[in-house]
Design a protein around this motif. Structure first.
Motif, PDB file in Angstrom:
ATOM      1  N   UNK A  54      64.160  31.612  69.058  1.00  0.00           N
ATOM      2  CA  UNK A  54      64.768  32.133  67.665  1.00  0.00           C
ATOM      3  C   UNK A  54      63.746  33.069  67.087  1.00  0.00           C
ATOM      4  N   UNK A  55      64.220  34.383  67.006  1.00  0.00           N
ATOM      5  CA  UNK A  55      63.297  35.518  66.502  1.00  0.00           C
ATOM      6  C   UNK A  55      63.775  36.036  65.400  1.00  0.00           C
ATOM      7  N   UNK A  56      63.114  36.374  64.277  1.00  0.00           N
ATOM      8  CA  UNK A  56      63.432  37.418  63.138  1.00  0.00           C
ATOM      9  C   UNK A  56      62.116  38.423  63.098  1.00  0.00           C
ATOM     10  N   UNK A  57      62.516  39.480  63.715  1.00  0.00           N
ATOM     11  CA  UNK A  57      61.462  40.516  63.648  1.00  0.00           C
ATOM     12  C   UNK A  57      61.046  41.149  62.183  1.00  0.00           C
ATOM     13  N   UNK A  58      59.692  41.402  61.942  1.00  0.00           N
ATOM     14  CA  UNK A  58      59.324  41.935  60.738  1.00  0.00           C
ATOM     15  C   UNK A  58      59.838  43.403  60.679  1.00  0.00           C
ATOM     16  N   UNK A  59      60.219  44.020  61.622  1.00  0.00           N
ATOM     17  CA  UNK A  59      60.483  45.413  61.557  1.00  0.00           C
ATOM     18  C   UNK A  59      61.793  45.504  62.017  1.00  0.00           C
ATOM     19  N   UNK A  67      53.936  41.478  64.159  1.00  0.00           N
ATOM     20  CA  UNK A  67      53.962  40.392  63.266  1.00  0.00           C
ATOM     21  C   UNK A  67      55.546  40.257  63.129  1.00  0.00           C
ATOM     22  N   UNK A  68      55.982  38.977  62.904  1.00  0.00           N
ATOM     23  CA  UNK A  68      57.404  38.545  63.168  1.00  0.00           C
ATOM     24  C   UNK A  68      57.747  37.754  61.691  1.00  0.00           C
TER      25      UNK A  68
END
Length: 160
Positions: free
Chosen positions: A39-44, A55-56
């Motif tokens: 599960x990934x929520x990117x910072x950008x 960074x995420x």
């Protein structure tokens, strides 16, 4: 719900996943992830190429997701008093084959999380990479590209 059409089945899988999250059925939600799923929520947001060199907001495997769910459901989660609830409103998911048994599903969403009377609303795109199994699919990657990912956010407790 089962479909004989794999594209419709992939779309329905994402809709069913949102319902599990809306109903706070987190153990069932985690079970949708492949053993190697993330599960990934990117910072950008959509511009971020990978979770390793940048960074995420979140990059979690099944073990970290399970740990977070245990914390959410624990009696000592004082930071969650009053309890947090969420609602995902989805546009129609768009599925396309990636080759073999893999599918990619693109789903714009509006997400609201509330603790007490304080709501947090986020918008973005879910990008699922799904692997077909004998019965249904499993999540290899759920990428959540928030529209305002690099903005300052209140603490996000649940799963946009």
């Amino acid at each position: 719900m089962t479909h004989s059409n794999p594209m419709m089945a992939a779309q329905q899988f994402v809709v069913d996943e949102a319902r599990l999250l809306n109903e706070a059925r987190y153990p069932e939600w985690i079970a949708l992830f492949a053993a190697d799923g993330h599960y990934w929520v990117p910072m950008h947001g959509a511009q971020q190429p990978d979770p390793v060199n940048h960074v995420s907001l979140a990059y979690e495997d099944r073990i970290l997701l399970a740990t977070r769910v245990q914390r959410l459901q624990g009696l000592r989660a004082h930071s969650l008093e009053p309890g947090a609830r969420s609602l995902h409103i989805l546009q129609t998911p768009q599925a396309q084959p990636l080759g073999g048994v893999d599918w990619e599903v693109y789903t714009p969403f509006v997400y609201t999380e509330i603790r007490g009377t304080v709501p947090t609303t986020l918008t973005g795109i879910w990008r699922h990479q799904l692997r077909a199994k004998t019965q249904g699919f499993e999540i290899v990657l759920k990428r959540v590209d928030l529209l305002n990912a690099s903005a300052a956010h209140e603490m996000i407790q649940l799963f946009p």
